[in-house]
Every structure is written in structure tokens, then in C-alpha cells.
Design an enzyme around this catalytic site. Sequence first.
Site, PDB file in Angstrom:
ATOM      1  N   GLU A 286       4.502 -31.212   0.976  1.00 29.93           N
ATOM      2  CA  GLU A 286       4.122 -30.213  -0.038  1.00 29.93           C
ATOM      3  C   GLU A 286       2.710 -30.361  -0.595  1.00 29.93           C
ATOM      4  O   GLU A 286       2.386 -29.775  -1.639  1.00 29.93           O
ATOM      5  CB  GLU A 286       5.152 -30.191  -1.180  1.00 29.93           C
ATOM      6  CG  GLU A 286       6.508 -29.677  -0.698  1.00 29.93           C
ATOM      7  CD  GLU A 286       7.513 -29.400  -1.814  1.00 29.93           C
ATOM      8  OE1 GLU A 286       8.530 -28.737  -1.518  1.00 29.93           O
ATOM      9  OE2 GLU A 286       7.282 -29.828  -2.948  1.00 29.93           O
TER      10      GLU A 286
HETATM   11  C1  BMA Z   1      10.782 -30.570  -3.022  1.00 26.87           C
HETATM   12  C2  BMA Z   1      10.864 -31.938  -2.401  1.00 26.87           C
HETATM   13  C3  BMA Z   1      10.954 -32.980  -3.449  1.00 26.87           C
HETATM   14  C4  BMA Z   1      11.742 -32.515  -4.640  1.00 26.87           C
HETATM   15  C5  BMA Z   1      12.624 -31.352  -4.276  1.00 26.87           C
HETATM   16  C6  BMA Z   1      13.479 -30.860  -5.400  1.00 26.87           C
HETATM   17  O1  BMA Z   1       9.674 -30.504  -3.720  1.00 26.87           O
HETATM   18  O2  BMA Z   1       9.800 -32.136  -1.568  1.00 26.87           O
HETATM   19  O3  BMA Z   1       9.701 -33.360  -3.833  1.00 26.87           O
HETATM   20  O4  BMA Z   1      12.503 -33.538  -5.107  1.00 26.87           O
HETATM   21  O5  BMA Z   1      11.844 -30.289  -3.858  1.00 26.87           O
HETATM   22  O6  BMA Z   1      12.741 -30.341  -6.433  1.00 26.87           O
END
Ligand code: BMA
Length: 830
Positions: free
Chosen positions: A433
Site C-alpha cells: 500500500e
Molecule cells: C490494509 C492492510 C493492512 C491493514 C488492513 C486493514 O491496509 O494492508 O495494513 O491492517 O488493510 O485495515
Amino acid sequence: MTPERLIDLHDGWQLAEAPEGLAGPALAGLPDAAWLPARVPGTAHGALLAAGRIPDPFYGRNEAELRWVGERRWAWRLRFDAGELAAHEDLVFEGLDTYCTAWLNGERLLDTDNMFVPHRVDVRERLRPGCNELLLCFEPALARARAVEAVHGKRALWNGDSARLHVRKAQYHFGWDWGPELIVGGPWRAVRRHAWSARIDELQCRSSLDGPRATLQVAAELAGAGAGQRCSFELLDPEGRCVAEAVVPASAVARATLSVAGARLWWPRGLGGQPLYTLVARVLDGERVLAESRCRTGLRTLRLVQEPVEGEAGSSFHFEVNGQAFFAGGANWIPDDNLLERIAPARYRERVAQAAAANMNMLRVWGGGVYEHEAFYEACDEQGLLVWQDFMFACGIYPANAEFLASVRAEAEAAVKRLRHHACLALWCGNNEDYMLAESVGLAGPGVQAERFEARAIYEGLLPEVCAALDPDRVYWPGSPFTPGADTKSSDATVGDRHSWEVWHQQMLPYQRYGDVQARFVSEFGMQSHPSLALLESVLPEGERFPESRTVQWHNKAGSATGPDGHRRLAVYLADNLRVGPTLAEHVYATQFVQAEAMRVAYQDFRRRWQQPGARAVGGALVWQLNDCWPVTSWALIDSAGTAKPAWHAVRRALSPLAVAVRLEAGQARLAVMNGGLQPCVLTLQLRVFALDGRELAHARLAQEVPASTSLETTQALPDFTGPVVAELCALDEAGTELARDCAWTEPFRFYRLGSARIDIRRDGQTLLLGCDRPVKGLWLQGAALADNFIDLVPGAPRRVAVAGAWPQRLQVMALEHAARVVAIPEAGG
Ligand code: BMA
């Protein structure tokens, strides 16, 4: 020349708090009373907990009281007798977390700043035949990281303290939206003494297939091997028989080519077996083996396919193994505990087995955790789960200064060399991300100059370079999510992978709309639920065992800059769908109900779009998240006690090699069949529609042939009935045996009452018979290991559910709108 000896230095360690300013010998001289017993691999938290010096960080809100541990300096001391010394003596540190200085017999050996980089130190001149003293001193990581941040500046991120971006340490240690802030530290991986005259540094094995023949290019980097010595390579088949061998002169890098006729191919589970070959390299001095190294690998080809999707924009994103395309159904993996030293190899195998038993064929090792333990990858090799492997970057705008890049390069090289022989390893991925975050702060995306996002130097420069040099046959993908090309957005649904968080995060779409947020490969999506009631209550003080309590909220870390919001988002999804009672037990069931329904809809809506060759609109779905690292309300399918939630059963059904899905639409039912197998199947689709009082309103049968590896859809008219209904869709084989089943209900459930159905549970040998007089939603049985659970019942023939292991005297029975009760199970016919 003496054969090598690799000796674990794991027992006999002691831990003490290191006063500010004290180092080396002065530390070793701390009074005996200051020292506690400690184990390696380990952490200071782990040693203090084992010595009863701190309470369980997972209980209540202890986490907050224990921040001091991560803010102190900790010294680790080991006194050991080396006995006879070899020609070469090295100390090998597989992982020091994070800022550590090491001394041997008072002499400084090394300073570290990256927990992912192993270190080998030549100590031949410093090791004594008799008693030796090894000392490690760990500095508080957050303080050190903040000092680096002060130099390089604060950067944007999601989750944890911003200083985390400047330290090469598991990012989840700083707290995440499912994990506590526990800034652990210590020798988290093995510490060994390596006594040798010759050794094998690296073993590499690159295989290629030409029909049934496999060719392996093998190479061993040797040290200390002299003239007249040889290096032998042997390839053992899964039964341990030698199927190919070569002997070459021992040189700095010994190389050979091995060939195997009739190679047995490794397949992801569901498509074939997982035969594993073992490559053994030895340095020989005459007949004597001076050094040996072995690695297990599988013979297979793997491709990431990005081809046009018939009738749609963009390109597919799917995998092919041994020339066979398949839908990648799986989950994101996070570290299975905050204290990793507590995870025995068996636990990795158990967790991976739970993923396999849910019909998953891929796990993504997420970028905010660690490059996992060998036992994890070995379990994936053995059980046929492919691994999408992130490099350890998550949700941050990471620096790209020279010192940071150098540390990342050493880390990446170590990770690639350690993992590249695993058959399960499908893909290297640059980060989690970070492109998404960069877009959200205007550093990337359409119209933004690429160089504004300097971490591209890592994801589009350094990491692909390392992968190309050390593991050239494997795919490298710059990030998750990622969309190739300039002026693109990582949320593009027509190219690359995508994180579909419109459900839960962002606009909090109803889960019934997962079909609207599909993508070429959905590498994240998820819905929260509580862990099991037993686990939740185990960390709640007596007075805090109600859904709205401060401690229940403490064990839900979801939130944003404005504070915790997991409880609020949960409330929205509960309010959208259910009537929920006031007790914690009812809240646990309700949240787990919603998560299970959300997972059913998501996997079905994504897998339906696998479609057929040339039209692979959705190539895979990896749920956020498979597991938990502590007792928490999160998106996990399996809680930290290893208990599978109802959602795990929903995923298992939706990813079953043959699966069906039914959706109620205006006047018709949409029926989907997903055949993940390599053979076409001929079956009958049986659709039965019931009113909630149990009357059968319609019964239809459709003959269907489904080609191999295909998802197809059809529709069937529904009876003209205005009340709420339940539609049960079953796929039957020619003998009428049920192969797959799915039920759809008029929603939302909160609009109607269900509580009056009679649920009949009886024993028939090692099988439960589950019957009812009216439709029952979400029958959740606890107290036995059941082959199926969280089941919808409709009147008619009872459902048969196999019971594994001991027969339960009693079962706890829950279902939507049915008060929980504990029942004894009478024999059938009794
Ligand atoms: C995404 C994942 C995690 C996070 C999840 C829930 O961002 O990559 O970083 O825990 O969503 O929010």
C-alpha cells in the site's frame, strides 16, 4: 581438515536491564541479581514474562502499562565453553532486533541496525578454547528511530509511530489496526557458532522443464575449500532416492547441471501433488565430508499472466502453474504472535493446514510483518500453498537515502537467497500500500511526476535488481496494490492487483455489493468480527465483559487519525443486517455472522468472474487476514487461539474445487457454478425455494456441464411470492450425491423473525444429523471438530455433518434469532 560443526548457542542466556551509558565489559559486570534467565531466539518481553516480571501484555489493557520495556536498553549475556577450536570459527547471528552491539570476551564484534539482516563474524582470533563470554546490548528501537527521523524528516504513514519508517524492523511492532504496540527486541532468530575448515555459503538451484525432462542448474558458493577437494551434488527424489548427481572440483563457486527424466511436477493444492526434491551439496576431502548443505525444491513452471479479457478493458492478472491457469483463492498472512519466539514449527504447520483445509491455494506474506520462519515456507511447499511474498514495507512513505538503501539491499539479498528454492514461492512484491498512500498524499498518481515518490528507487530500482540477479526466474511486482504505467492509480480495477476496501473502509459499502468492487486480482478485502467468546473473555476483567466496554474497545485497534473506529464500523454493519441482543455472546455471534456472510458474497462474486480462457476477469482473491497475533477483534478468519470462525467455513465452501453460488434478483435467481478442477464436470443444479414457515414454493432441476477451470452462470425464474424466501442451490452428480451447496435469503435479515424453527440434532455413528421444520440461518455448533459449520438448514432431508475426533457429550448451539443453548445429542431414531 575437520568436518564443519554448527552449534546452536540458545541455552544459558541471561537478560538484564542495561543502565544508560554502560557498554561492553561494564555491562557484563552487572551484579548477578540483575540477571534473569533468557532463551534465544527471544525477546526482552518474552524473558520478563517468563520470569513473572511483567503481566501478560495481551490481558486487559496491560499493553499500555508495558511500554517501558520497549523504551529501555537490554543486555543479553552468555558464557559458554568452546572446547577445541577449528581452523575457522564464526559466530552467526540470523536476526538481531534491531539496534544491537555485540562483544565477545570484551571485544566489540558488530553493530546492527536491521533485524532482517543476518550476520556472520569471524571470531577465530577472539574465541578461546575454554570459557567465553558473548554479550549483546539492544538499544530502544523507537528512540533510535526518532533520532534518525529527526535527521531525515517526518513522513506520511498509516499505523504506528512515523519514526518506524526509518528503522528496518517489523513494522507491526509499532502497533497496527489489528495489533498492539509492543516494541519488542532481542536476538529473535538463531545464534550459532560455526566451526569449519570448509563451508558452503550459498546453494542455488534453477530448474527448467522441457516436457517430462527437468534440467537443474546448481551452484554452491564455497569457502575454505582447497586444491584436490571436490564438490558433489546429489538430487534426491521425494522418497530420498538419488535421481541425478555430479561431482566437480571445489572452487569458489562450484557449478553443475543435473537432469531428471520423468520429473514429478509440483502443483498448488487442488491441481496435483507436491512432490519435493532435495538437492544436497557436499565438500569432499577424499571420501571425508567437510561440509554439507541441502535445500528442498519443487519442479514446476509458474507464470503471471496478464492478457486481454474478452469484452473488457485492461488485462487479466492470474497465475499459471505447469501451463495450467487457476484461480488463486487465499488470504493475507500476518505474524502469528507478537512474541515470535513462542511460535513452534508445529504452529506454522497447523496454521498453514487451516488455510489449506479452507481450500486456499495462496497466502500473501504481508509487508508489515517479517520474512517468515522456514517452517512456514516448508509447510506451504508441502501443502501446496503458493506464497505471494512482500518485501517488508507497509503503509508508509519510506526514505530512500543512501544509508537506508544500503541496509535494504543487504536485507533483500538475504531474504531472496534464503527463500528462492521454495516451490511455494510465486512472486516477490515490493511493498504493501505504499503507492496507495503516496497517491493519497499527492506524491503519485495521474499527473504527478514519478520522481516525487522517491521510494520508487526501492520498489522500481533496488528490489527488482536484487531479484533479477539472485532469483531471475520469479516474477517481481512493485507493490500491492499496483497498476503498471504512468498516470495510473493503484485502485484501477482493470489492470494489476487491487485492495477492495470500499466495504469496511472508505465509503463502507454494504457487503452485499462486493460484486461492484471486484478487480483483476483482489489482493485485499475484509470484514471484522470478534474472536471466539472464550478467547475474548480470557482477556477481559470480570466487569468488562460486555460489548461496549473500554477493554473490548481496547482489543479493537481499527481506526484512523481521528481515533479508534472499529466498534463504530462494526455497529454500522450490524445495524444494516441484524437485530443484536445485548450480551457479549450475542455480539460475538452477530459480528461473526456478518463476517461469514461478507466472505461468502465476496469470494463468490470474485470467483464467478474467473469465467473461462480468454476472459479471466478476476484471477484471484486474498482476504485480509487469515490469522491474528493476539486476542483481538479483527478481520481474521482464525483467532489467536487458532479457533476458526464461521467465516472460515464460508470461505472453505466458496473456494471448494466445485462450488455454487445463488443470488436472489427481481423475479429470478442467478446461479453460478465454479469448477476449479482440471476435468469438466456434468451435474444437475437443484434449486429449491422455501417460505420462512417451511413451505416449499418451488423446486427446479437444470442439467449443466461445466468445463475444466471455468465459472459459468445461468438464471432460473422464482415463484411469484412477495414474502421473504430462502433459495437453496445444490450441485448434484449423476448419482444424485450433493457436490456443492449455497443458500440465499431475502435480506436484510433484521426485517423478519426466525426464532420459531425447531432444530433437530441427532447422532448417526460419527455423523451429526441436522434437521429443521422451518429454515434456519447460520447454525453455529461449538464443542466438536465438525467437517462443516455455520450452516443454513431448510426443511427436508437432514444435513449430515461428519465429526472428527472424540464424540462430544454436549454441543453449544447458536443460530440467527435462536437463543444459545447447550444440548446433549441423542442417537438417531432415539
Ligand atoms: C490494509 C492492510 C493492512 C491493514 C488492513 C486493514 O491496509 O494492508 O495494513 O491492517 O488493510 O485495515
